[in-house]
Write a protein that holds these residues in place. Structure first.
Motif, PDB file in Angstrom:
ATOM      1  N   ALA A  89       0.833  -1.201   0.000  1.00 48.34           N
ATOM      2  CA  ALA A  89       0.000   0.000   0.000  1.00 48.34           C
ATOM      3  C   ALA A  89       0.867   1.251   0.000  1.00 48.34           C
ATOM      4  O   ALA A  89       1.968   1.267   0.560  1.00 48.34           O
ATOM      5  CB  ALA A  89      -0.922   0.004   1.217  1.00 48.34           C
ATOM      6  N   ALA A  90       0.354   2.301  -0.612  1.00 51.43           N
ATOM      7  CA  ALA A  90       1.069   3.575  -0.676  1.00 51.43           C
ATOM      8  C   ALA A  90       0.864   4.338   0.629  1.00 51.43           C
ATOM      9  O   ALA A  90       0.208   5.374   0.693  1.00 51.43           O
ATOM     10  CB  ALA A  90       0.587   4.398  -1.862  1.00 51.43           C
ATOM     11  N   ASP A  91       1.452   3.812   1.683  1.00 52.91           N
ATOM     12  CA  ASP A  91       1.320   4.374   3.024  1.00 52.91           C
ATOM     13  C   ASP A  91       2.699   4.312   3.688  1.00 52.91           C
ATOM     14  O   ASP A  91       3.383   3.293   3.618  1.00 52.91           O
ATOM     15  CB  ASP A  91       0.302   3.560   3.829  1.00 52.91           C
ATOM     16  N   GLU A  92       3.096   5.404   4.321  1.00 52.64           N
ATOM     17  CA  GLU A  92       4.444   5.482   4.874  1.00 52.64           C
ATOM     18  C   GLU A  92       4.728   4.389   5.894  1.00 52.64           C
ATOM     19  O   GLU A  92       5.803   3.781   5.899  1.00 52.64           O
ATOM     20  CB  GLU A  92       4.659   6.858   5.519  1.00 52.64           C
ATOM     21  N   SER A  93       3.765   4.108   6.779  1.00 50.47           N
ATOM     22  CA  SER A  93       3.971   3.085   7.792  1.00 50.47           C
ATOM     23  C   SER A  93       4.132   1.703   7.158  1.00 50.47           C
ATOM     24  O   SER A  93       4.933   0.882   7.625  1.00 50.47           O
ATOM     25  CB  SER A  93       2.797   3.061   8.777  1.00 50.47           C
ATOM     26  N   VAL A  94       3.371   1.452   6.111  1.00 47.18           N
ATOM     27  CA  VAL A  94       3.459   0.166   5.422  1.00 47.18           C
ATOM     28  C   VAL A  94       4.809   0.034   4.718  1.00 47.18           C
ATOM     29  O   VAL A  94       5.464  -1.015   4.783  1.00 47.18           O
ATOM     30  CB  VAL A  94       2.299   0.009   4.423  1.00 47.18           C
ATOM     31  N   VAL A  95       5.244   1.085   4.040  1.00 51.04           N
ATOM     32  CA  VAL A  95       6.545   1.064   3.369  1.00 51.04           C
ATOM     33  C   VAL A  95       7.663   0.826   4.386  1.00 51.04           C
ATOM     34  O   VAL A  95       8.595   0.065   4.144  1.00 51.04           O
ATOM     35  CB  VAL A  95       6.782   2.373   2.587  1.00 51.04           C
ATOM     36  N   ASN A  96       7.552   1.469   5.538  1.00 51.04           N
ATOM     37  CA  ASN A  96       8.542   1.253   6.595  1.00 51.04           C
ATOM     38  C   ASN A  96       8.570  -0.207   7.032  1.00 51.04           C
ATOM     39  O   ASN A  96       9.644  -0.788   7.254  1.00 51.04           O
ATOM     40  CB  ASN A  96       8.227   2.136   7.805  1.00 51.04           C
ATOM     41  N   ALA A  97       7.382  -0.813   7.165  1.00 51.41           N
ATOM     42  CA  ALA A  97       7.294  -2.209   7.592  1.00 51.41           C
ATOM     43  C   ALA A  97       7.947  -3.135   6.572  1.00 51.41           C
ATOM     44  O   ALA A  97       8.652  -4.083   6.934  1.00 51.41           O
ATOM     45  CB  ALA A  97       5.843  -2.605   7.817  1.00 51.41           C
ATOM     46  N   VAL A  98       7.714  -2.865   5.285  1.00 45.46           N
ATOM     47  CA  VAL A  98       8.330  -3.680   4.237  1.00 45.46           C
ATOM     48  C   VAL A  98       9.851  -3.584   4.324  1.00 45.46           C
ATOM     49  O   VAL A  98      10.559  -4.605   4.292  1.00 45.46           O
ATOM     50  CB  VAL A  98       7.846  -3.235   2.843  1.00 45.46           C
ATOM     51  N   ASN A  99      10.360  -2.375   4.435  1.00 43.06           N
ATOM     52  CA  ASN A  99      11.812  -2.197   4.480  1.00 43.06           C
ATOM     53  C   ASN A  99      12.421  -2.786   5.747  1.00 43.06           C
ATOM     54  O   ASN A  99      13.550  -3.300   5.725  1.00 43.06           O
ATOM     55  CB  ASN A  99      12.160  -0.716   4.338  1.00 43.06           C
ATOM     56  N   GLN A 100      11.684  -2.734   6.861  1.00 42.03           N
ATOM     57  CA  GLN A 100      12.178  -3.376   8.086  1.00 42.03           C
ATOM     58  C   GLN A 100      12.267  -4.886   7.903  1.00 42.03           C
ATOM     59  O   GLN A 100      13.217  -5.524   8.351  1.00 42.03           O
ATOM     60  CB  GLN A 100      11.261  -3.037   9.260  1.00 42.03           C
ATOM     61  N   GLY A 101      11.265  -5.461   7.239  1.00 39.39           N
ATOM     62  CA  GLY A 101      11.291  -6.897   6.987  1.00 39.39           C
ATOM     63  C   GLY A 101      12.436  -7.296   6.086  1.00 39.39           C
ATOM     64  O   GLY A 101      13.114  -8.313   6.316  1.00 39.39           O
ATOM     65  N   ILE A 102      12.682  -6.508   5.050  1.00 36.43           N
ATOM     66  CA  ILE A 102      13.794  -6.791   4.135  1.00 36.43           C
ATOM     67  C   ILE A 102      15.119  -6.727   4.877  1.00 36.43           C
ATOM     68  O   ILE A 102      15.987  -7.608   4.718  1.00 36.43           O
ATOM     69  CB  ILE A 102      13.774  -5.791   2.960  1.00 36.43           C
ATOM     70  N   LYS A 103      15.292  -5.696   5.692  1.00 31.84           N
ATOM     71  CA  LYS A 103      16.546  -5.554   6.445  1.00 31.84           C
ATOM     72  C   LYS A 103      16.742  -6.722   7.408  1.00 31.84           C
ATOM     73  O   LYS A 103      17.854  -7.269   7.533  1.00 31.84           O
ATOM     74  CB  LYS A 103      16.565  -4.241   7.207  1.00 31.84           C
ATOM     75  N   ALA A 104      15.663  -7.116   8.094  1.00 32.78           N
ATOM     76  CA  ALA A 104      15.774  -8.224   9.043  1.00 32.78           C
ATOM     77  C   ALA A 104      16.164  -9.513   8.328  1.00 32.78           C
ATOM     78  O   ALA A 104      16.967 -10.310   8.845  1.00 32.78           O
ATOM     79  CB  ALA A 104      14.450  -8.408   9.782  1.00 32.78           C
ATOM     80  N   ALA A 105      15.623  -9.728   7.135  1.00 33.30           N
ATOM     81  CA  ALA A 105      15.977 -10.919   6.353  1.00 33.30           C
ATOM     82  C   ALA A 105      17.441 -10.899   5.967  1.00 33.30           C
ATOM     83  O   ALA A 105      18.158 -11.911   6.092  1.00 33.30           O
ATOM     84  CB  ALA A 105      15.098 -10.999   5.102  1.00 33.30           C
ATOM     85  N   ARG A 106      17.921  -9.748   5.534  1.00 35.08           N
ATOM     86  CA  ARG A 106      19.312  -9.644   5.071  1.00 35.08           C
ATOM     87  C   ARG A 106      20.309  -9.650   6.233  1.00 35.08           C
ATOM     88  O   ARG A 106      21.495  -9.881   6.029  1.00 35.08           O
ATOM     89  CB  ARG A 106      19.472  -8.391   4.211  1.00 35.08           C
ATOM     90  N   ASP A 107      19.803  -9.407   7.443  1.00 34.00           N
ATOM     91  CA  ASP A 107      20.642  -9.571   8.627  1.00 34.00           C
ATOM     92  C   ASP A 107      20.840 -11.050   8.947  1.00 34.00           C
ATOM     93  O   ASP A 107      21.818 -11.429   9.591  1.00 34.00           O
ATOM     94  CB  ASP A 107      20.007  -8.875   9.834  1.00 34.00           C
ATOM     95  N   ILE A 108      19.895 -11.882   8.519  1.00 39.14           N
ATOM     96  CA  ILE A 108      19.997 -13.328   8.745  1.00 39.14           C
ATOM     97  C   ILE A 108      20.890 -13.970   7.690  1.00 39.14           C
ATOM     98  O   ILE A 108      21.801 -14.732   8.000  1.00 39.14           O
ATOM     99  CB  ILE A 108      18.594 -13.972   8.736  1.00 39.14           C
ATOM    100  N   VAL A 109      20.609 -13.666   6.415  1.00 41.19           N
ATOM    101  CA  VAL A 109      21.411 -14.150   5.289  1.00 41.19           C
ATOM    102  C   VAL A 109      21.527 -13.000   4.289  1.00 41.19           C
ATOM    103  O   VAL A 109      20.529 -12.333   3.994  1.00 41.19           O
ATOM    104  CB  VAL A 109      20.776 -15.370   4.590  1.00 41.19           C
ATOM    105  N   GLU A 110      22.693 -12.793   3.735  1.00 41.17           N
ATOM    106  CA  GLU A 110      22.914 -11.691   2.810  1.00 41.17           C
ATOM    107  C   GLU A 110      22.347 -12.047   1.438  1.00 41.17           C
ATOM    108  O   GLU A 110      23.078 -12.384   0.499  1.00 41.17           O
ATOM    109  CB  GLU A 110      24.405 -11.362   2.703  1.00 41.17           C
TER     110      GLU A 110
END
Length: 425
Positions: A89-110
């Protein structure tokens, strides 16, 4: 063994570093091993390469789905599974959540970073609506079919209780409390026809062009998708012009539309002519076969595949990649294979100056760039997220690596059908 205008105002607070138990550490290592054994961590091709090779996969979080906790966890799991794009969704909080999830994944495996796409609409659209009703109007003896049929667990009804914790019993009908959880409703509409008392209404909305432009200025957003009815171009032009120069840094612009019959190709060409003067990136046409239905069953994917067959055979369609959506599920790849459309030929040889030379392709010779998964992708992982949250009350799936392992196995089983991972059964 098998690898088993609404706005969301909530945000996810910064998460403390988690100290895992030894058993959890093993599960987390199993997650890393699963990703590395499939070679996902070593894939360095770009999302554009995936489109050219026909193995692009997009996760659709939902143009109206705004549960930031689920969105973060879905983004984490599907990033580990190797998706190329996450649409939200085009919502700032949602975009933040997506990017947090991506970062958390890449912290586990690059692993590679998927593109982040936001979805907007140019006019009323099924994907941009919310169900609503007053639970106090629901009769006491209602069997609550709306609650049962909702695929997003977005409806919750309870009897109103007294301060002592007992149901009111004053010879009056017990009032219901709860109703639609706005942040979870994504507008599928399945609750509307099943309500025996016709109490459910729908609120539609259009994303504001000015707010979208402001959001697009963020560096964390790579792509834009415009949902349109495909029946006219007036509202499409207005939105496109209203976005101004904020589209210039994007890597991809997608247009999502349904099959409108004989006028489909002419409308696509008209929209492309509107975009072309200011289009500085790749473009994609999302073929929305049967909207928001992939989780229903095997047959839901037929319309999307049929739409793709017709569009791939059209020599007069405009430039741009083709991607399936709307009813996509675990049976979609089989449908494409049946028609000889699954990764049959590299798109790269049909490119000139970064643009698809669509007109040079013969019938059924044009490859499909990839597949977007929405309701089905959320369903297979969402049931694991629900179990985790109900049993442990956790908000971050990496805090429970055994659940993360199970969720990733489900995601890989789906994404792997397109990416051709050698996933053990």
């Amino acid at each position: 063994m098998a690898w088993s205008c609404f706005s969301c105002t909530a945000s996810i607070p910064p998460q403390p570093r988690v100290n895992f138990r030894p058993s959890s550490q093993k599960c987390l290592q199993d997650v890393r091993n699963m990703v590395t054994s499939l070679g996902i961590h070593s894939i360095r091709s770009s999302p554009v390469d995936s489109l050219r090779n026909g193995n692009w996969v997009k996760l659709i979080c939902g143009a109206s789905f705004e549960d930031v906790v689920d969105i973060r966890n879905l983004s984490l799991v599907y990033t580990l599974a190797g998706v190329d794009c996450i649409d939200c969704a085009a919502d700032e909080s949602v975009v933040n959540a997506v990017n947090q999830g991506i970062k958390a994944a890449r912290d586990i495996v690059e692993v590679g970073r998927p593109w982040v796409m936001i979805s907007v609409n140019d006019d009323e659209d099924l994907h941009f609506r919310k169900a609503e009703f007053d639970p106090a109007d629901c009769p006491q003896d209602c069997s609550r079919p709306c609650e049962i049929v909702c695929p997003a667990n977005a409806i919750s009804l309870e009897e109103e209780k007294s301060s002592a914790g007992h149901l009111w019993n004053n010879n009056e009908e017990g009032k219901k409390q709860g109703g639609v959880l706005t942040e979870r409703c994504y507008g599928c509409g399945r609750c509307i026809p099943v309500c025996p008392y016709d109490k459910i209404r729908v609120h539609t909305y259009v994303r504001d062009a000015a707010a979208t432009s402001e959001l697009l200025r963020r560096e964390e957003i790579d792509a834009l998708e415009i949902h349109t009815s495909g029946r006219q171009t007036l509202h499409f032009r207005s939105l496109w012009e209203g976005l101004g120069d904020t589209i210039h840094h994007l890597r991809l612009v997608a247009v999502s539309f349904p099959d409108v019959g004989d006028s489909t190709i002419s409308t696509m060409n008209a929209m492309y002519s509107i975009m072309e003067p200011r289009l500085r990136c790749f473009n994609l046409w999302q073929l929305d076969g049967r909207p928001m239905s992939g989780d229903i069953g095997r047959g839901a994917t037929r319309e999307s595949v049929a739409f793709a067959v017709r569009l791939a055979a059209a020599s007069d369609r405009p430039r741009g990649f083709l991607q399936l959506a709307g009813g996509t599920n675990a049976h979609t790849v089989a449908g494409l294979k049946k028609h000889g459309l699954f990764q049959t030929k590299s798109v790269s040889e049909n490119f000139k100056d970064g643009q698809s030379m669509v007109g040079s392709l013969g019938p059924l010779d044009a490859p499909i760039g990839g597949i977007a998964y929405g309701g089905y992708a959320r369903k297979v992982v969402g049931r694991i997220l629900s179990a985790m949250q109900s049993q442990h009350g956790l908000t971050c799936i990496e805090e429970s690596p055994d659940y993360l392992f199970k969720a990733l196995a489900e995601a890989l089983a789906l994404v792997g059908t397109v990416k051709c991972y050698d996933v053990p059964s």
